[in-house]
Design an enzyme around this catalytic site. Structure first.
Site, short mmCIF file in Angstrom:
data_model
loop_
_atom_site.label_atom_id
_atom_site.label_comp_id
_atom_site.label_asym_id
_atom_site.label_seq_id
_atom_site.Cartn_x
_atom_site.Cartn_y
_atom_site.Cartn_z
N ASP A 23 32.85 41.01 54.93
CA ASP A 23 33.98 40.92 54.00
C ASP A 23 34.91 39.78 54.38
OD1 ASP A 23 35.37 41.68 51.77
OD2 ASP A 23 36.45 43.32 52.71
N CYS A 247 40.56 38.79 48.36
CA CYS A 247 39.87 39.03 47.10
C CYS A 247 40.08 37.81 46.23
CB CYS A 247 40.45 40.27 46.43
SG CYS A 247 39.74 40.60 44.80
#
Lengths: 318, 318
Positions: A23, A247
């Site tokens: 991530d 994000c």
């Protein structure tokens, strides 16, 4: 008055799953060479983690930064007691992850239709159908399954997400035969009150040993949310070295909760994690050189409480 | 099970004392013009704060950034219901603050001898003697008194600070006739468990209405510490617009807890603060232009949860 997370005499261990190699690296604009990825994961494997999300098997066009998933999984050391997780978006990804001997597959779907379309480029229904195919495909294989409910606490496009929708997805995952569940606050919209409530409801259907909380620190609430979830009974948390991640749909915001900041919180409070913080700090301090930019984690800059500062000379004359 | 801070049906208001004009600006290397300071404070005064630490009356040689304390206090608007606090280190500072019509004087001494010598350039004994002189001097004047225990949760030179020493200082302050007490985590070493314990002990001797908690986010724990203190009964907190501030003895670390991040936490949880968050955010977003650098606050970058992002075009075709 019953003891709260702030004043217990005994604290259950808190399990940290390190997710920086997946991530964290996935949105880095700078290519990290395969040997550097492997070195990072192998170094993390010596810090005491029992779970590391080491890569993903998505389309190399969608996430070029992680296009070397096979090489990474095949070449990292595999010490006993560490589970290496791979994110997979579809059946093809699952096949690749199995071939590369991932210990666990992590499937991801957003609770928000809009976010799932933006992120996975398919509807939630298509995602669930794909999950079903993956579950059938891996039946009998020696691999664990986890599924993530992304945007479980809010969506940057849709706003609030109905709690019952999240619970329904959790039920669907479990009915499919997927044991592990992650509730992800993908863009850092959760607050501690909401976290405590949702975690309590999810723990009515999922054992704590199967539940992971994935928080981002986008609005500065990541570690407060960890304490709220822990208070509600959650025991496993994703975190990224240096606080890497973020994000693409929330530009400018900071990323995952930072592993060393979380471990420091636990160390200071007496919550066992089994993780070697000085080793971790040394690794984190290498990230700016590896990635070419500063990272959000705070402890690497401030040092631990015990890293005392030298007394200024003039003080001795007062 | 009794309700915790995470699951109450009713939340007492949380009072935010804005400290950016003092604790924020004091370490800024760029000079902020007096009219800009006044404009900032006047703008903050319209956001709903009931308390603003607006400046300090220390030696202009020690803190040149705040050498215009008199002009600031004399020229800011003084709307009813807002208390304007001045930090004063000694009798001379108290005289200047009184002349400038400060509503409250905030005296500061560190629990750590070494930190007090480094920061105030005197021993704790000398600080207390000075406080005594200030208390005598202001007797009969229309001014409130507050005294801060700096490094109450740890010292960057000495490390751990004995809780009983902090409690002893609190007792001394109160015996001197100083009503307001601030516990300051000057270099961000506090953890939520320690906070809950110390706040509970201090509240045995100081009413909640007189107690302020001052946290720094140096190691990422500022907002978690706020919740721990609130759970223990504290209701008043210092915070700085943009998360300005820091400590010259903890270089590289981030500063005070960020006002807008704190207010967002409260808004999302349903804790009343009376503060207008959109107004505050607009002010915070002006700080980089005023100061010439990025600031640590997160909400100004990420936006509030309700500030939704536009849906990407390709999503509509899925």
């Amino acid at each position: 008055m019953s003891a709260t997370v702030f004043d217990r005499t005994h604290y259950d261990p808190l399990i940290v799953q390190e997710v920086a190699p997946r991530d964290g690296l996935q949105i880095e604009p700078t290519w990290v060479d395969t040997p550097d990825k492997i070195a990072l994961i192998d170094a993390l494997s010596t810090c005491g983690f029992t779970r590391i999300e080491a890569g993903s098997f998505v389309s190399p066009k969608a996430i070029p930064a992680l296009r070397d998933g096979e090489a990474v999984f095949q070449q990292i050391a595999r010490p006993a007691g560490v589970i290496y997780v791979a994110l997979v978006p579809n059946l093809k990804g699952a096949e690749r992850a199995l071939a590369a001997r991932a210990d666990e597959l992590n499937l991801v779907m957003s609770a928000s239709q809009t976010h799932n379309r933006a992120n996975m480029r398919m509807s939630c229904e298509s995602s669930l159908a794909a999950f079903d195919g993956i579950v059938r495909h891996v039946k009998g294989a020696q691999v664990r399954l986890n599924a993530t409910v992304a945007t479980a606490f809010g969506c940057p496009f849709e706003g609030r997400i109905d709690e019952d929708r999240v619970l329904g997805i959790v039920d669907t995952y479990r009915e499919m035969g997927i044991a592990g569940i992650t509730l992800a606050d993908t863009t850092g919209m959760a607050n501690p009150r909401q976290v405590a409530r949702l975690v309590a409801r999810v723990l009515e259907r999922v054992p704590a040993a199967d539940l992971t909380l994935h928080f981002h620190n986008t609005r500065g609430l990541g570690l407060a949310n960890v304490l709220a979830a822990y208070e509600a009974g959650a025991r496993r948390f994703d975190a990224a070295l240096g606080g890497l991640g973020g994000c693409p749909f929330a530009p400018g915001a900071s990323g995952n909760i930072c592993t060393e900041d979380l471990v420091n919180l636990c160390d200071e409070m007496g919550i066992p994690t089994g993780i070697d913080l000085p080793k971790l700090l040394a690794l984190s301090r290498g990230l700016p050189a590896l990635l070419g930019h500063d990272v959000p984690g705070q402890l690497a800059k401030a040092g631990r409480n015990g890293d005392l500062h030298p007394v200024p000379d003039y003080v001795l004359q007062i």
